[in-house]
Design a protein around this motif. Structure first.
Motif, PDB file in Angstrom:
ATOM      1  N   PHE A 130       0.818  -1.209   0.000  1.00  0.00           N
ATOM      2  CA  PHE A 130       0.000   0.000   0.000  1.00  0.00           C
ATOM      3  C   PHE A 130       0.855   1.264   0.000  1.00  0.00           C
ATOM      4  O   PHE A 130       0.643   2.176  -0.802  1.00  0.00           O
ATOM      5  N   THR A 131       1.830   1.322   0.898  1.00  0.00           N
ATOM      6  CA  THR A 131       2.643   2.541   1.040  1.00  0.00           C
ATOM      7  C   THR A 131       3.446   2.821  -0.214  1.00  0.00           C
ATOM      8  O   THR A 131       3.514   3.974  -0.687  1.00  0.00           O
ATOM      9  N   SER A 132       4.072   1.814  -0.780  1.00  0.00           N
ATOM     10  CA  SER A 132       4.903   2.015  -1.976  1.00  0.00           C
ATOM     11  C   SER A 132       4.054   2.459  -3.170  1.00  0.00           C
ATOM     12  O   SER A 132       4.461   3.344  -3.934  1.00  0.00           O
ATOM     13  N   VAL A 133       2.878   1.869  -3.329  1.00  0.00           N
ATOM     14  CA  VAL A 133       1.995   2.259  -4.432  1.00  0.00           C
ATOM     15  C   VAL A 133       1.518   3.692  -4.236  1.00  0.00           C
ATOM     16  O   VAL A 133       1.506   4.495  -5.184  1.00  0.00           O
ATOM     17  N   LEU A 134       1.131   4.041  -3.009  1.00  0.00           N
ATOM     18  CA  LEU A 134       0.653   5.398  -2.735  1.00  0.00           C
ATOM     19  C   LEU A 134       1.732   6.436  -3.013  1.00  0.00           C
ATOM     20  O   LEU A 134       1.474   7.452  -3.674  1.00  0.00           O
ATOM     21  N   LEU A 135       2.938   6.193  -2.534  1.00  0.00           N
ATOM     22  CA  LEU A 135       4.026   7.152  -2.739  1.00  0.00           C
ATOM     23  C   LEU A 135       4.352   7.319  -4.219  1.00  0.00           C
ATOM     24  O   LEU A 135       4.592   8.452  -4.691  1.00  0.00           O
ATOM     25  N   SER A 136       4.368   6.239  -4.961  1.00  0.00           N
ATOM     26  CA  SER A 136       4.680   6.327  -6.389  1.00  0.00           C
ATOM     27  C   SER A 136       3.578   7.052  -7.151  1.00  0.00           C
ATOM     28  O   SER A 136       3.864   7.846  -8.060  1.00  0.00           O
ATOM     29  N   HIS A 137       2.320   6.828  -6.786  1.00  0.00           N
ATOM     30  CA  HIS A 137       1.219   7.517  -7.454  1.00  0.00           C
ATOM     31  C   HIS A 137       1.244   9.013  -7.150  1.00  0.00           C
ATOM     32  O   HIS A 137       0.943   9.834  -8.023  1.00  0.00           O
ATOM     33  N   ILE A 138       1.591   9.363  -5.919  1.00  0.00           N
ATOM     34  CA  ILE A 138       1.723  10.790  -5.584  1.00  0.00           C
ATOM     35  C   ILE A 138       2.830  11.416  -6.416  1.00  0.00           C
ATOM     36  O   ILE A 138       2.680  12.522  -6.951  1.00  0.00           O
ATOM     37  N   ALA A 139       3.932  10.705  -6.541  1.00  0.00           N
ATOM     38  CA  ALA A 139       5.097  11.253  -7.248  1.00  0.00           C
ATOM     39  C   ALA A 139       4.800  11.558  -8.705  1.00  0.00           C
ATOM     40  O   ALA A 139       5.170  12.625  -9.221  1.00  0.00           O
ATOM     41  N   PHE A 140       4.117  10.624  -9.424  1.00  0.00           N
ATOM     42  CA  PHE A 140       3.882  10.906 -10.842  1.00  0.00           C
ATOM     43  C   PHE A 140       2.630  11.767 -11.064  1.00  0.00           C
ATOM     44  O   PHE A 140       2.391  12.215 -12.190  1.00  0.00           O
ATOM     45  N   SER A 141       1.853  12.030 -10.016  1.00  0.00           N
ATOM     46  CA  SER A 141       0.665  12.884 -10.165  1.00  0.00           C
ATOM     47  C   SER A 141       0.967  14.357  -9.913  1.00  0.00           C
ATOM     48  O   SER A 141       0.300  15.226 -10.468  1.00  0.00           O
ATOM     49  N   VAL A 142       1.964  14.632  -9.071  1.00  0.00           N
ATOM     50  CA  VAL A 142       2.287  16.029  -8.739  1.00  0.00           C
ATOM     51  C   VAL A 142       2.627  16.856  -9.986  1.00  0.00           C
ATOM     52  O   VAL A 142       2.107  17.972 -10.155  1.00  0.00           O
TER      53      VAL A 142
END
Length: 267
Positions: A130-142
């Motif tokens: 969960f944490t790794s997916v969330l962080l990666s999605h935040i990174a490419f969405s910013v």
């Protein structure tokens, strides 16, 4: 001129047919009682019932929407802050450098981004899930949010801020009562773009997801590899309809925000 317009319309029609025909083909056979995508034998909702009766799939759907909503909300906040930071940079060379760094993340191949995150999370010891997916999605969405918000900031006249300061507004009042209301359409656009990107991302998620945690895109891919099942068609149809609702909702919200700001500006 008329002939050119007709050719333009024909080109658009052909492009829409190419893009939407596979989707409608998939939707059509999601109601097929025959269980194949070759011969339509009769209308049925069996495959939709199968989707809603699959407990594991419903948990994956919940995981996907939680990730998408959290990632889009956090990335919208960070993206607005990033857009404001770029907007207030005085040096043109530094501003162009920041914009270039922001755009590189958008045009970079998803495979490279996913592999980079996998290596990073492995090095720093973050367990894949969960944490790794969330962080990666935040990174490419910013970066997407930054691109949606920054043009609205550039459209804003500096005289609005000067007038607010002349009337005694402090920096916080200028931000909350002048800047944020003006860029609200861009904020909504960034949020919805981040939401849709997070929902349908596969390449990055495939690298950073771990055992026991999955999202819809990864799950659909794994099921499709096992063979044709019309439950995949039903699930994909539901996702497509949800995406259409998002687009329609964004359109009405943006129109309403524009009208409200226009009324406020006339007053």
């Amino acid at each position: 001129m008329k002939r050119k317009v007709k050719w333009d319309n024909l080109y658009l029609i052909i492009m829409f047919v190419i893009l939407y025909t596979p989707i409608f083909y998939l939707i059509y056979y999601s109601f097929n009682s025959g269980g194949t995508m070759h011969h339509f034998q009769g209308f049925t909702l069996e495959w939709y019932k199968e989707v809603f009766q699959d407990t594991r799939l419903l948990i994956i759907v919940l995981n996907t929407f939680v990730i998408a909503l959290l990632a889009s909300a956090i990335s919208t906040i960070l993206g607005v802050m990033g857009a404001l930071a770029i907007y207030y940079v005085k040096k043109r060379r530094m501003k162009n450098l920041l914009l270039t760094l922001n755009n590189v993340l958008i045009v970079s191949p998803d495979v490279i981004i996913g592999a980079s995150f996998l290596i990073l999370f492995t090095i720093i010891g973050i367990q894949l899930g969960f944490t790794s997916v969330l962080l990666s999605h935040i990174a490419f969405s910013v970066p997407i949010v930054v691109l949606m918000v920054l043009p609205k900031l550039q459209e804003m006249s500096p005289t609005l801020i000067d007038a607010a300061r002349d009337l005694g507004a402090n920096q916080w009042n200028v931000l909350t009562k002048v800047i944020l209301p003006f860029i609200t359409p861009g904020i909504f656009a960034g949020f919805f773009m981040a939401l849709t990107y997070s929902l349908d991302d596969f390449a990055v998620t495939f690298f950073v997801t771990g055992n026991g945690f999955s999202t819809l895109s990864v799950e659909i891919y794994s099921r499709a590899r096992q063979g044709i099942s019309l439950s995949i068609n039903a699930l994909s149809t539901l996702l497509f309809l949800f995406t259409v609702l998002l687009v329609v909702g964004y359109y009405f919200i943006s129109q309403r925000s524009s009208r409200l700001y226009g009324m406020g500006g006339r007053k």
